[in-house]
Every structure is written in C-alpha cells, then in structure tokens.
Scaffold this motif. Sequence first.
Motif, mmCIF file in Angstrom:
data_model
loop_
_atom_site.group_PDB
_atom_site.id
_atom_site.type_symbol
_atom_site.label_atom_id
_atom_site.label_comp_id
_atom_site.label_asym_id
_atom_site.label_seq_id
_atom_site.Cartn_x
_atom_site.Cartn_y
_atom_site.Cartn_z
ATOM 1 N N MET A 189 -9.305 5.538 -2.277
ATOM 2 C CA MET A 189 -8.943 4.390 -2.954
ATOM 3 C C MET A 189 -8.134 3.578 -1.633
ATOM 4 N N LEU A 190 -7.482 4.146 -0.954
ATOM 5 C CA LEU A 190 -6.679 3.316 -0.004
ATOM 6 C C LEU A 190 -7.831 2.497 0.954
ATOM 7 N N LEU A 231 -8.171 -1.701 1.188
ATOM 8 C CA LEU A 231 -7.962 -2.246 2.590
ATOM 9 C C LEU A 231 -9.299 -3.235 2.649
ATOM 10 N N GLN A 232 -10.286 -2.570 2.103
ATOM 11 C CA GLN A 232 -11.626 -3.857 2.159
ATOM 12 C C GLN A 232 -11.322 -4.835 1.350
ATOM 13 N N LEU A 284 0.819 -1.263 0.067
ATOM 14 C CA LEU A 284 0.128 0.008 -0.151
ATOM 15 C C LEU A 284 0.915 1.351 -0.052
ATOM 16 N N LEU A 285 1.953 1.360 0.563
ATOM 17 C CA LEU A 285 2.652 2.376 0.728
ATOM 18 C C LEU A 285 3.412 2.666 -0.649
ATOM 19 N N SER A 286 3.827 1.549 -1.490
ATOM 20 C CA SER A 286 4.334 1.735 -2.871
ATOM 21 C C SER A 286 3.378 2.414 -3.615
ATOM 22 N N PHE A 287 2.132 1.955 -3.555
ATOM 23 C CA PHE A 287 0.781 2.458 -4.153
ATOM 24 C C PHE A 287 0.900 4.062 -3.852
ATOM 25 N N VAL A 288 0.861 4.400 -2.655
ATOM 26 C CA VAL A 288 0.894 5.808 -2.448
ATOM 27 C C VAL A 288 1.956 6.662 -2.900
#
Length: 62
Positions: free
Chosen positions: A36-37, A41-42, A23-27
């Motif tokens: 989107m985050l 997560l869902q 997720l951090l890479s996505f950000v």
Amino acid sequence: MTLEEIEFELELAGLSREQQVKLLSFVRMNGFDAKMLDRKLQLMGFTPIFSVYDEEEGQNKA
C-alpha cells in the motif's frame, strides 16, 4: 518496520516533509503495509521502495 525506519526511507527517496508526514500518518492509522505504501508512492510520482521489506518478511517466516 518502525516509524523511524519508514521516515528515513522516505527521506532518502526525496519526499518533502509534508509528503512524509502524510504517509507516516497513514502508517500510524493502518499499520505498515509495504504494498500500500508503494502504491501511494507511485501515485505521488516516486519509485516504490517498500516492497523489498515485504518480501524479506515473507522469507523470514518461511
């Protein structure tokens, strides 16, 4: 939100280190997008946690 703040929230939510890194890479690539985050997560089976920050930013701009 900074990457450190996002990482802290993900850790508190109980994500594994591997999930956090993903997720951090996505950000890093796309910027902070609370909705989107939360959607990601869902999909991973976690409760959304970032929409509250998106709502706070909207209130501060008004």
